[in-house]
Design a protein around this motif. Structure first.
Motif, PDB file in Angstrom:
ATOM      1  N   GLY A  23      17.200  -0.715  -0.546  1.00 12.26           N
ATOM      2  CA  GLY A  23      18.160  -1.808  -0.627  1.00 12.26           C
ATOM      3  C   GLY A  23      19.137  -1.867   0.531  1.00 12.26           C
ATOM      4  N   ILE A  24      19.098  -0.887   1.412  1.00 14.27           N
ATOM      5  CA  ILE A  24      19.982  -0.904   2.574  1.00 14.27           C
ATOM      6  C   ILE A  24      19.135  -1.151   3.819  1.00 14.27           C
ATOM      7  CG2 ILE A  24      21.619   0.382   3.987  1.00 14.27           C
ATOM      8  CD1 ILE A  24      22.630   1.733   1.555  1.00 14.27           C
ATOM      9  N   SER A  25      19.288  -2.348   4.360  1.00 12.95           N
ATOM     10  CA  SER A  25      18.550  -2.720   5.560  1.00 12.95           C
ATOM     11  C   SER A  25      19.539  -2.859   6.708  1.00 12.95           C
ATOM     12  CB  SER A  25      17.802  -4.026   5.322  1.00 12.95           C
ATOM     13  OG  SER A  25      18.728  -5.058   5.034  1.00 12.95           O
ATOM     14  N   LEU A  26      19.123  -3.515   7.768  1.00 10.36           N
ATOM     15  CA  LEU A  26      19.961  -3.649   8.956  1.00 10.36           C
ATOM     16  C   LEU A  26      21.311  -4.284   8.643  1.00 10.36           C
ATOM     17  CD1 LEU A  26      20.473  -3.596  12.005  1.00 10.36           C
ATOM     18  CD2 LEU A  26      19.312  -5.792  12.142  1.00 10.36           C
ATOM     19  N   ILE A  27      21.316  -5.364   7.902  1.00  7.55           N
ATOM     20  CA  ILE A  27      22.566  -6.081   7.622  1.00  7.55           C
ATOM     21  C   ILE A  27      23.498  -5.240   6.756  1.00  7.55           C
ATOM     22  CG2 ILE A  27      23.564  -8.114   6.503  1.00  7.55           C
ATOM     23  CD1 ILE A  27      21.008  -9.612   7.433  1.00  7.55           C
ATOM     24  N   ASN A  28      22.976  -4.679   5.679  1.00  7.17           N
ATOM     25  CA  ASN A  28      23.814  -3.842   4.808  1.00  7.17           C
ATOM     26  C   ASN A  28      24.309  -2.602   5.539  1.00  7.17           C
ATOM     27  OD1 ASN A  28      23.722  -5.456   2.546  1.00  7.17           O
ATOM     28  ND2 ASN A  28      21.877  -4.507   1.779  1.00  7.17           N
ATOM     29  N   ALA A  29      23.431  -1.959   6.297  1.00  9.51           N
ATOM     30  CA  ALA A  29      23.827  -0.756   7.018  1.00  9.51           C
ATOM     31  C   ALA A  29      24.908  -1.065   8.048  1.00  9.51           C
ATOM     32  CB  ALA A  29      22.613  -0.128   7.704  1.00  9.51           C
ATOM     33  N   THR A  30      24.738  -2.163   8.778  1.00  8.10           N
ATOM     34  CA  THR A  30      25.719  -2.550   9.787  1.00  8.10           C
ATOM     35  C   THR A  30      27.060  -2.860   9.141  1.00  8.10           C
ATOM     36  OG1 THR A  30      23.942  -3.439  11.158  1.00  8.10           O
ATOM     37  CG2 THR A  30      26.181  -4.153  11.669  1.00  8.10           C
ATOM     38  N   ALA A  31      27.046  -3.590   8.044  1.00  7.02           N
ATOM     39  CA  ALA A  31      28.290  -3.915   7.344  1.00  7.02           C
ATOM     40  C   ALA A  31      28.951  -2.652   6.812  1.00  7.02           C
ATOM     41  CB  ALA A  31      28.009  -4.883   6.195  1.00  7.02           C
ATOM     42  N   PHE A  32      28.150  -1.774   6.248  1.00 10.14           N
ATOM     43  CA  PHE A  32      28.666  -0.520   5.706  1.00 10.14           C
ATOM     44  C   PHE A  32      29.328   0.314   6.790  1.00 10.14           C
ATOM     45  CE2 PHE A  32      27.300   3.024   2.558  1.00 10.14           C
ATOM     46  CZ  PHE A  32      28.489   2.912   1.903  1.00 10.14           C
ATOM     47  N   ILE A  33      28.674   0.432   7.940  1.00  7.28           N
ATOM     48  CA  ILE A  33      29.228   1.195   9.063  1.00  7.28           C
ATOM     49  C   ILE A  33      30.513   0.546   9.561  1.00  7.28           C
ATOM     50  CG2 ILE A  33      28.822   1.855  11.463  1.00  7.28           C
ATOM     51  CD1 ILE A  33      25.836   2.248  10.662  1.00  7.28           C
ATOM     52  N   ALA A  34      30.519  -0.773   9.672  1.00  3.88           N
ATOM     53  CA  ALA A  34      31.695  -1.482  10.189  1.00  3.88           C
ATOM     54  C   ALA A  34      32.886  -1.393   9.234  1.00  3.88           C
ATOM     55  CB  ALA A  34      31.345  -2.940  10.449  1.00  3.88           C
ATOM     56  N   TYR A  35      32.662  -1.648   7.962  1.00  9.64           N
ATOM     57  CA  TYR A  35      33.765  -1.670   7.000  1.00  9.64           C
ATOM     58  C   TYR A  35      34.351  -0.290   6.711  1.00  9.64           C
ATOM     59  CZ  TYR A  35      32.839  -6.559   5.939  1.00  9.64           C
ATOM     60  OH  TYR A  35      32.667  -7.913   6.023  1.00  9.64           O
ATOM     61  N   THR A  36      33.544   0.753   6.892  1.00  4.70           N
ATOM     62  CA  THR A  36      34.035   2.097   6.596  1.00  4.70           C
ATOM     63  C   THR A  36      34.384   2.889   7.849  1.00  4.70           C
ATOM     64  OG1 THR A  36      31.816   3.074   6.601  1.00  4.70           O
ATOM     65  CG2 THR A  36      32.666   2.249   4.481  1.00  4.70           C
ATOM     66  N   ASN A  37      34.372   2.206   9.012  1.00  4.85           N
ATOM     67  CA  ASN A  37      34.651   2.870  10.292  1.00  4.85           C
ATOM     68  C   ASN A  37      33.720   4.066  10.466  1.00  4.85           C
ATOM     69  OD1 ASN A  37      35.906   3.361  12.752  1.00  4.85           O
ATOM     70  ND2 ASN A  37      37.547   4.580  11.816  1.00  4.85           N
ATOM     71  N   ASN A  38      32.436   3.797  10.259  1.00  6.46           N
ATOM     72  CA  ASN A  38      31.389   4.824  10.323  1.00  6.46           C
ATOM     73  C   ASN A  38      31.685   5.973   9.362  1.00  6.46           C
ATOM     74  OD1 ASN A  38      28.934   5.810  11.169  1.00  6.46           O
ATOM     75  ND2 ASN A  38      29.755   6.805  12.980  1.00  6.46           N
ATOM     76  N   PHE A  39      32.138   5.613   8.174  1.00  9.37           N
ATOM     77  CA  PHE A  39      32.437   6.537   7.077  1.00  9.37           C
ATOM     78  C   PHE A  39      33.662   7.410   7.319  1.00  9.37           C
ATOM     79  CE2 PHE A  39      27.898   5.667   6.781  1.00  9.37           C
ATOM     80  CZ  PHE A  39      27.785   5.261   5.473  1.00  9.37           C
ATOM     81  N   LYS A  40      34.367   7.208   8.389  1.00 11.04           N
ATOM     82  CA  LYS A  40      35.535   8.027   8.715  1.00 11.04           C
ATOM     83  C   LYS A  40      36.740   7.687   7.846  1.00 11.04           C
ATOM     84  CE  LYS A  40      33.972   8.704  13.382  1.00 11.04           C
ATOM     85  NZ  LYS A  40      34.047   8.228  14.745  1.00 11.04           N
ATOM     86  N   ASP A  41      36.829   6.453   7.365  1.00 10.21           N
ATOM     87  CA  ASP A  41      37.972   6.046   6.543  1.00 10.21           C
ATOM     88  C   ASP A  41      38.004   6.731   5.180  1.00 10.21           C
ATOM     89  OD1 ASP A  41      38.751   4.393   8.589  1.00 10.21           O
ATOM     90  OD2 ASP A  41      38.120   2.537   7.620  1.00 10.21           O
ATOM     91  N   PHE A  42      36.873   7.281   4.763  1.00 12.57           N
ATOM     92  CA  PHE A  42      36.799   7.911   3.449  1.00 12.57           C
ATOM     93  C   PHE A  42      36.670   9.422   3.532  1.00 12.57           C
ATOM     94  CE2 PHE A  42      35.467   3.562   2.821  1.00 12.57           C
ATOM     95  CZ  PHE A  42      36.192   3.212   1.695  1.00 12.57           C
ATOM     96  N   GLY A  43      36.767   9.963   4.724  1.00 18.54           N
ATOM     97  CA  GLY A  43      36.715  11.404   4.900  1.00 18.54           C
ATOM     98  C   GLY A  43      35.414  12.035   4.448  1.00 18.54           C
TER      99      GLY A  43
END
Length: 54
Positions: A23-43
């Motif tokens: 369920g995670i393709s290019l669009i979802n992955a890109t959005a996920f990376i962008a919105y979470t600052n490459n997961f850095k915002d959630f430690g």
């Protein structure tokens, strides 16, 4: 967006790690990376990331 991800090793590693998830393709992955600052915002807290994304 794909070109930017391919150029950055850290983003590419993250992208390659999450795209095999069903369920995670290019669009979802890109959005996920962008919105979470490459997961850095959630430690790296998987529970917080899942709650945010859900």
């Amino acid at each position: 967006m794909q070109e930017l991800i391919e150029e950055d090793e850290e983003l590419k590693a993250t992208h390659d790690s999450i795209t095999p998830v069903r369920g995670i393709s290019l669009i979802n992955a890109t959005a996920f990376i962008a919105y979470t600052n490459n997961f850095k915002d959630f430690g790296g807290n998987a529970k917080k990331i899942a709650t945010y994304w859900g």
